[in-house]
Design an enzyme around this catalytic site. Structure first.
Site, PDB file in Angstrom:
ATOM      1  N   GLU A  15      -2.862  -7.314   6.899  1.00 40.76           N
ATOM      2  CA  GLU A  15      -1.634  -7.057   7.659  1.00 40.76           C
ATOM      3  C   GLU A  15      -1.511  -8.024   8.838  1.00 40.76           C
ATOM      4  O   GLU A  15      -2.516  -8.549   9.340  1.00 40.76           O
ATOM      5  CB  GLU A  15      -1.658  -5.611   8.173  1.00 40.76           C
ATOM      6  N   HIS A  75       0.817  -1.211   0.000  1.00 37.27           N
ATOM      7  CA  HIS A  75       0.000   0.000   0.000  1.00 37.27           C
ATOM      8  C   HIS A  75       0.856   1.268   0.000  1.00 37.27           C
ATOM      9  O   HIS A  75       2.056   1.247   0.311  1.00 37.27           O
ATOM     10  CB  HIS A  75      -0.914   0.015   1.230  1.00 37.27           C
TER      11      HIS A  75
END
Length: 281
Positions: A109, A17
């Site tokens: 994550e 990201h």
């Protein structure tokens, strides 16, 4: 039995990201749940630029009968920062080129343990460095080994999608799979894919914000970084000479071994004291 007619993706692209609020202020994690941490404006700009670069790479490198009809399918972590990254990346593509997207929880994550108080996390991360990054489990969270298990499950599902053509790819098209995820998750993905050891995982450096790494299908029928990335880049990623040589060998099928299952380096590590032959031979 392997499906001889299955459409193997031409490329599998791993992307982290863009810059998030947590990347510039670790204190954000103390008041905002990790999955709600947003991108910064810089992160959005990084993602838009990465989308343009990704499209340019795919469109200029595609070739053969299927090259002009290339398509992209995205897998994305459900976190706010990855979802926003994908929206911005997508601006580099036309709807014609994007055949689908799937939000995939298993590539989220690593869970660092609910709200993360900065002072406590500093101590916890120091402990992790002493314990080992792969096996250390964060209080109320996960270890990289836990992430490995769910990423392994995701990989199995992804290959079932390929086997059964759930991406609904036209045989005349060239498929590119793009996985928009997180730094540690991406490194774990690569460790699983290439059958790297825990020690090799712990060598690896993190992806930069909106950095993407391209695994392309070589003539050998295996995926490799060595088609798109230089040896210098792979060294910067933390890969050893043996790991880089393996990537080069995957391009044209010159590999002597197929994984660390039988690699002489790892055989010697465990069985260096064994006799070369049986006594009776």
């Amino acid at each position: 039995m392997v499906n001889e007619k299955k459409m193997l993706p031409k490329r599998i692209i791993l992307m982290r990201h863009g810059e998030s609020a947590g990347n510039i202020d670790a204190g954000a994690y103390a008041t905002t749940p990790d999955h709600k941490i947003p991108l910064t404006e810089e992160g959005r700009a990084q993602a838009r630029e990465a989308g343009k670069k990704m499209r340019a790479l795919i469109s200029t490198q595609s070739g053969g009968a299927c090259g002009e009809n290339w398509r992209v399918y995205f897998y994305v972590s459900p976190y706010e920062r990855t979802r926003t990254t994908l929206r911005e990346v997508g601006k580099g593509f036309s709807r014609k080129r994007v055949i689908g997207v799937r939000e995939e929880c298993r590539i989220r994550e690593q869970d660092f343990g609910n709200f993360q108080v900065e002072e406590r996390m500093r101590v916890v991360k120091e402990t992790r460095e002493r314990f080992g990054r792969f096996f250390y489990r964060f209080p109320e969270g996960e270890s990289a080994a836990d992430v490995y298990d769910r990423v392994s499950s995701f990989l199995e599902s992804m290959w079932r999608d390929v086997d059964m053509n759930r991406h609904q790819v036209d045989p005349s098209s060239e498929l590119n799979l793009v996985i928009v995820s997180h730094g540690l998750t991406s490194r774990v993905f690569l460790t699983k894919w290439f059958k790297w050891t825990v020690a090799e995982f712990e060598r690896l450096n993190n992806f930069g914000n909106c950095e993407f790494r391209v695994m392309e299908l070589g003539a050998s029928g295996e995926y490799t970084f060595a088609i798109h990335h230089s040896e210098e880049e792979m060294l910067d990623w933390g890969m050893s000479k043996d790991m880089i040589d393996d990537q080069k060998d995957r391009v044209d099928g010159c590999r002597v071994t197929t994984s660390n299952d039988s690699c002489s380096l790892h055989l010697n590590e465990y069985f260096d004291l064994l006799d070369v032959t049986d006594d009776e031979e």
